[in-house]
Design an enzyme around this catalytic site. Structure first.
Site, mmCIF file in Angstrom:
data_model
loop_
_atom_site.group_PDB
_atom_site.id
_atom_site.type_symbol
_atom_site.label_atom_id
_atom_site.label_comp_id
_atom_site.label_asym_id
_atom_site.label_seq_id
_atom_site.Cartn_x
_atom_site.Cartn_y
_atom_site.Cartn_z
ATOM 1 N N ASP A 7 -24.996 53.018 -40.086
ATOM 2 C CA ASP A 7 -24.763 51.606 -39.744
ATOM 3 C C ASP A 7 -24.391 50.882 -41.035
ATOM 4 O OD1 ASP A 7 -24.775 49.169 -38.200
ATOM 5 O OD2 ASP A 7 -26.724 48.689 -39.061
ATOM 6 N N TYR A 39 -20.364 43.833 -41.938
ATOM 7 C CA TYR A 39 -19.004 44.217 -41.561
ATOM 8 C C TYR A 39 -18.346 43.146 -40.677
ATOM 9 C CZ TYR A 39 -19.681 49.186 -42.931
ATOM 10 O OH TYR A 39 -19.882 50.358 -43.608
ATOM 11 N N CYS A 70 -23.525 51.509 -34.813
ATOM 12 C CA CYS A 70 -22.951 50.219 -35.182
ATOM 13 C C CYS A 70 -21.766 49.951 -34.248
ATOM 14 C CB CYS A 70 -22.484 50.291 -36.633
ATOM 15 S SG CYS A 70 -21.637 48.816 -37.215
ATOM 16 N N CYS A 182 -24.735 44.294 -30.828
ATOM 17 C CA CYS A 182 -24.794 44.577 -32.264
ATOM 18 C C CYS A 182 -26.193 45.111 -32.506
ATOM 19 C CB CYS A 182 -24.567 43.290 -33.062
ATOM 20 S SG CYS A 182 -24.957 43.447 -34.820
ATOM 21 N N THR A 183 -26.284 46.238 -33.197
ATOM 22 C CA THR A 183 -27.595 46.882 -33.309
ATOM 23 C C THR A 183 -28.608 46.028 -34.080
ATOM 24 O OG1 THR A 183 -26.665 48.182 -35.143
ATOM 25 C CG2 THR A 183 -26.781 49.234 -32.986
ATOM 26 N N HIS A 184 -28.114 45.149 -34.947
ATOM 27 C CA HIS A 184 -29.042 44.260 -35.655
ATOM 28 C C HIS A 184 -29.769 43.310 -34.698
ATOM 29 C CE1 HIS A 184 -26.787 45.486 -39.243
ATOM 30 N NE2 HIS A 184 -27.676 44.859 -40.000
HETATM 31 N N1 DGL Z 1 -24.962 46.486 -36.787
HETATM 32 C C1 DGL Z 1 -23.599 46.253 -36.628
HETATM 33 C C2 DGL Z 1 -23.129 46.320 -35.175
HETATM 34 O O1 DGL Z 1 -23.757 46.943 -34.350
HETATM 35 C C3 DGL Z 1 -22.843 45.239 -37.445
HETATM 36 C C4 DGL Z 1 -23.473 44.249 -38.343
HETATM 37 C C5 DGL Z 1 -22.539 43.783 -39.457
HETATM 38 O O2 DGL Z 1 -22.415 44.535 -40.421
HETATM 39 O O3 DGL Z 1 -21.924 42.700 -39.346
HETATM 40 O O4 DGL Z 1 -22.100 45.806 -34.833
#
Ligand code: DGL
Length: 260
Positions: A7, A39, A70, A182-184
């Site tokens: 990720d 990202y 991600c 988004c995994t976050h």
């Molecule tokens: N964790 C990521 C996702 O699932 C992206 C977070 C980022 O880097 O902006 O999209």
């Protein structure tokens, strides 16, 4: 052989957490691209370069499969990755299909939350167009949650006001389903729950991704008899034990809290 998880930062640990439950006898490498996170606000070509670097690194470590934990990385790179490498690569995309299926005949709406890059990518736009023509899907980027998660900021006093401000752009009573794309964002599931009506389903793609991983390993006969060991790397550097306990142990504690 280990399974590689990747990720941009800490978000993929929400998927790794579920993998450890479903596949506890596997061993893992978790790669966070700490130098380049987030990202979401970056141009596609730049992100694609970072994703290829990380995948290349994991392949050098001789992993047997890679989970791109991600949504953003998956949406910009998955096809090109699969064209280039032979190793199984499992990606993630916002769970729009189950969300639309749950919602479509109820006269209610779907809210898809993800990074700005995921939301504007063709992959998601095409998926939505294919699934529904009534325009019941709304899109909401939540860059602030990525920043909070990277700072290990999980206190409701800090995060709830931000999330509330973002969600109140919509009449929340209209939403049957919200997608955490988004995994976050999965670190904040309890806070979403607090702000949304009790009937709103909150879904992410984490469990589906891990099931996919399990099926893939079974299909290629690569199930392990390991111990759930994890080696952490951050942008190519091995993580020391102090960082491990300060960062990753805290993340797993947070996930235990949400999942109890
Ligand atoms: N964790 C990521 C996702 O699932 C992206 C977070 C980022 O880097 O902006 O999209």
């Amino acid at each position: 052989m280990r399974i590689g998880f990747f990720d941009s930062g800490v978000g993929g640990t929400t998927v790794l957490y579920d993998a450890l439950k479903m596949l506890p006898r596997e061993d893992y490498i978790y790669y966070a691209d700490t130098l380049n996170v987030p990202y979401g606000p970056k141009p596609k070509e730049e992100v694609k370069k970072y994703v290829f670097n990380a995948v290349e690194f994991l392949i050098e470590q001789q992993v047997k499969a890679i989970v791109i934990a991600c949504n953003t990385a998956t949406s910009v790179a998955i096809e090109d990755l699969r064209n280039k490498y032979d190793i199984p690569i499992i990606g993630m995309e916002p769970a729009v299909k189950p969300a639309v299926e749950k919602t479509i005949n109820l006269n209610r709406r779907v809210l898809v939350t993800a990074t700005a890059l995921t939301l504007k990518e063709e992959k998601l736009q095409n998926l939505i167009a294919k699934l529904e023509s009534e325009h019941i899907v709304d899109l909401l980027p939540l860059a602030g949650l990525v920043q909070f998660a990277e700072k290990l900021e999980f206190s409701p006093q800090t995060v709830l006001p931000y999330l509330e401000e973002q969600l109140l752009k919509y009449d929340l009573n209209n939403y049957e389903t919200i997608v955490l794309g988004c995994t976050h964002f999965s670190f904040y599931r309890d806070m979403f729950k607090e702000l949304l009506p009790s009937y709103t389903h909150i879904i992410d793609g984490n469990l589906g991704t891990v099931k996919n991983l399990k099926n893939t390993l079974e299909r290629i006969g690569a199930i392990n008899e390991g111990s759930g060991d994890i080696i952490y790397y951050q942008s190519g550097c091995k993580v020391e034990d102090t960082v491990k306990s300060n960062t990753y142990n805290k993340l797993f504690k947070r996930l235990d809290e949400i999942n109890k």
